[in-house]
Scaffold this motif. Structure first.
Motif, mmCIF file in Angstrom:
data_model
loop_
_atom_site.group_PDB
_atom_site.id
_atom_site.type_symbol
_atom_site.label_atom_id
_atom_site.label_comp_id
_atom_site.label_asym_id
_atom_site.label_seq_id
_atom_site.Cartn_x
_atom_site.Cartn_y
_atom_site.Cartn_z
ATOM 1 N N LEU A 1 0.841 -1.201 0.000
ATOM 2 C CA LEU A 1 0.000 0.000 0.000
ATOM 3 C C LEU A 1 0.878 1.254 0.000
ATOM 4 N N ALA A 2 1.949 1.219 0.792
ATOM 5 C CA ALA A 2 2.855 2.369 0.862
ATOM 6 C C ALA A 2 3.467 2.627 -0.514
ATOM 7 N N GLN A 3 3.915 1.576 -1.167
ATOM 8 C CA GLN A 3 4.527 1.743 -2.487
ATOM 9 C C GLN A 3 3.518 2.297 -3.493
ATOM 10 N N ASP A 4 2.326 1.751 -3.420
ATOM 11 C CA ASP A 4 1.251 2.166 -4.311
ATOM 12 C C ASP A 4 0.837 3.622 -4.066
ATOM 13 N N SER A 5 1.106 4.107 -2.861
ATOM 14 C CA SER A 5 0.697 5.467 -2.473
ATOM 15 C C SER A 5 1.835 6.460 -2.604
ATOM 16 N N GLY A 6 2.934 6.043 -3.272
ATOM 17 C CA GLY A 6 4.005 6.999 -3.564
ATOM 18 C C GLY A 6 5.135 7.034 -2.572
ATOM 19 N N MET A 7 5.158 6.083 -1.627
ATOM 20 C CA MET A 7 6.287 6.048 -0.681
ATOM 21 C C MET A 7 7.493 5.417 -1.380
ATOM 22 N N GLU A 8 8.690 5.890 -1.016
ATOM 23 C CA GLU A 8 9.917 5.358 -1.638
ATOM 24 C C GLU A 8 10.432 4.126 -0.922
ATOM 25 N N GLY A 9 9.859 3.822 0.230
ATOM 26 C CA GLY A 9 10.340 2.662 0.967
ATOM 27 C C GLY A 9 9.652 2.566 2.309
ATOM 28 N N VAL A 10 10.197 1.684 3.144
ATOM 29 C CA VAL A 10 9.629 1.470 4.475
ATOM 30 C C VAL A 10 10.737 1.313 5.519
ATOM 31 N N VAL A 11 10.354 1.553 6.762
ATOM 32 C CA VAL A 11 11.175 1.129 7.889
ATOM 33 C C VAL A 11 10.705 -0.283 8.205
ATOM 34 N N CYS B 1 8.318 -8.585 -2.916
ATOM 35 C CA CYS B 1 7.006 -8.019 -3.295
ATOM 36 C C CYS B 1 7.100 -6.577 -3.786
ATOM 37 N N CYS B 2 8.085 -5.818 -3.334
ATOM 38 C CA CYS B 2 8.135 -4.390 -3.701
ATOM 39 C C CYS B 2 9.364 -4.019 -4.526
ATOM 40 N N GLY B 3 10.275 -4.961 -4.707
ATOM 41 C CA GLY B 3 11.459 -4.693 -5.533
ATOM 42 C C GLY B 3 12.665 -4.294 -4.707
ATOM 43 N N LYS B 4 13.832 -4.495 -5.305
ATOM 44 C CA LYS B 4 15.084 -4.187 -4.600
ATOM 45 C C LYS B 4 15.262 -2.686 -4.394
ATOM 46 N N GLY B 5 14.750 -1.897 -5.352
ATOM 47 C CA GLY B 5 14.942 -0.452 -5.291
ATOM 48 C C GLY B 5 14.060 0.233 -4.254
ATOM 49 N N PHE B 6 13.049 -0.469 -3.765
ATOM 50 C CA PHE B 6 12.173 0.072 -2.722
ATOM 51 C C PHE B 6 13.015 0.116 -1.437
ATOM 52 N N LEU B 7 13.129 1.289 -0.827
ATOM 53 C CA LEU B 7 14.045 1.435 0.308
ATOM 54 C C LEU B 7 13.582 0.593 1.501
ATOM 55 N N LYS B 8 14.552 -0.067 2.124
ATOM 56 C CA LYS B 8 14.265 -0.835 3.334
ATOM 57 C C LYS B 8 15.247 -0.379 4.403
ATOM 58 N N VAL B 9 14.749 0.440 5.290
ATOM 59 C CA VAL B 9 15.573 1.052 6.330
ATOM 60 C C VAL B 9 15.385 0.208 7.583
ATOM 61 N N THR B 10 16.466 -0.468 8.016
ATOM 62 C CA THR B 10 16.273 -1.482 9.057
ATOM 63 C C THR B 10 17.056 -1.204 10.334
ATOM 64 N N ALA C 1 20.183 -9.498 3.105
ATOM 65 C CA ALA C 1 18.745 -9.793 3.116
ATOM 66 C C ALA C 1 17.952 -8.767 2.307
ATOM 67 N N GLY C 2 18.610 -7.667 1.921
ATOM 68 C CA GLY C 2 17.906 -6.685 1.091
ATOM 69 C C GLY C 2 17.741 -5.308 1.713
ATOM 70 N N SER C 3 18.271 -5.116 2.927
ATOM 71 C CA SER C 3 18.213 -3.769 3.521
ATOM 72 C C SER C 3 18.961 -2.808 2.609
ATOM 73 N N THR C 4 18.470 -1.593 2.501
ATOM 74 C CA THR C 4 19.205 -0.573 1.746
ATOM 75 C C THR C 4 19.913 0.386 2.692
ATOM 76 N N HIS C 5 19.392 0.513 3.916
ATOM 77 C CA HIS C 5 19.993 1.389 4.926
ATOM 78 C C HIS C 5 19.895 0.712 6.284
ATOM 79 N N LEU C 6 20.913 0.915 7.113
ATOM 80 C CA LEU C 6 20.949 0.300 8.436
ATOM 81 C C LEU C 6 20.915 1.381 9.511
ATOM 82 N N VAL C 7 19.926 1.277 10.404
ATOM 83 C CA VAL C 7 19.865 2.216 11.533
ATOM 84 C C VAL C 7 20.590 1.573 12.712
ATOM 85 N N ILE C 8 21.628 2.233 13.178
ATOM 86 C CA ILE C 8 22.426 1.696 14.287
ATOM 87 C C ILE C 8 22.577 2.774 15.353
ATOM 88 N N GLY C 9 22.217 2.406 16.591
ATOM 89 C CA GLY C 9 22.340 3.365 17.687
ATOM 90 C C GLY C 9 23.477 3.006 18.609
#
Ligand code: C5P
Length: 238
Positions: free
Chosen positions: A151-161, A173-182, A207-215
């Motif tokens: 739904l997010a992709q269909d609604s113009g979002m560039e990716g998800v957390v 389901c959403c493609g490699k280029g869909f951002l996956k911020v993990t 696994a396909g993450s495009t960005h890694l959130v590390i604290g």
């Protein structure tokens, strides 16, 4: 620094989870904006306001403003526009706000020529099957994540957390280029802290993450740049 001139190709986003501007900047001053981005969340932003964004931009950092907006479409569109006009690199909304809300936010950015990346949160990782059930959602958390990501992709979002555990299915389901911020990333040298389902930086990228959130593995390290260097080395291993 505008989002049109990316400073770094690094997938690393360091979470500045601090209760004050001074503490956040003290950490930022130990990091190199050419080798990571930073994330500002609800507590820090609520305490320090836009001043923290100005200070981080002034130091050359690209900022992910993690405020997870969720409201009526017009309100969220205005909030996303405000964030983008302050030059943030990335901002997010809750996919649970629905198609109209996400589309309004994306449309507002496009209408104003704003390049900030807009992504959505699917299901908070703190929510389990029972919590979803109480909300009337009877599908599994994994199925619900996938539904909201589509739904997010269909609604113009560039990716998800999302969690790195979900990245593979979402790539399918959403493609490699869909951002996956993990988030929930733990390098080999770090403690798990309170994260239950963790993954190493390298496994998360594979696994396909495009960005890694590390604290904490970086911010609580005796030498944060040394920790960052160790993470870069883990990512570069073959
Ligand atoms: O210190 P640590 O690496 O656990 O920090 C992870 C960051 O990612 C924190 O800012 C946390 O709020 C955020 N986050 C998370 N899990 C999620 C979403 C966000 O840990 N599902």
């Amino acid at each position: 620094m505008t989002p049109q001139s990316p400073l770094t190709q690094s997938p690393l986003i360091i979470a500045l989870d601090y209760p004050s501007l001074d503490a956040a900047l003290c950490m930022a001053d130990q990091l190199d904006p050419a080798r990571c981005r930073v994330k500002v969340g609800k507590e820090l932003f609520t305490r320090s306001g836009p001043a923290v964004l100005e200070a981080l931009h002034g130091r050359g950092f690209e900022v992910f403003l993690d405020l997870k907006f969720h409201d009526i479409p017009n309100t969220v569109a205005g909030a996303v526009q405000a964030a983008a006009e302050q030059g943030v690199w990335m901002v997010n909304v809750h996919a649970g706000g629905g198609r109209k809300m996400m589309q309004a936010a994306a449309d507002r950015l496009h209408a104003n020529g704003l390049q900030t990346h807009l992504i959505a949160v699917t299901v908070l990782t703190s929510m389990g099957a029972e919590d979803l059930n109480e909300l009337g959602i009877t599908t599994s958390p994994a199925q619900h994540v996938e539904r909201l990501a589509r739904l997010a992709q269909d609604s113009g979002m560039e990716g998800v957390v999302c969690s790195a555990q979900e990245a593979k299915a979402l790539s399918a389901c959403c493609g490699k280029g869909f951002l996956k911020v993990t988030p929930g990333i733990r390098p080999s040298f770090a403690a798990a802290n309170d994260q239950a389902r963790i993954m190493s930086p390298r496994a998360a990228m594979e696994a396909g993450s495009t960005h890694l959130v590390i604290g904490r593995p970086v911010t609580e390290a005796p030498d944060p740049m040394e920790a960052l260097t160790a993470i870069e080395a883990e990512l570069a291993e073959h």
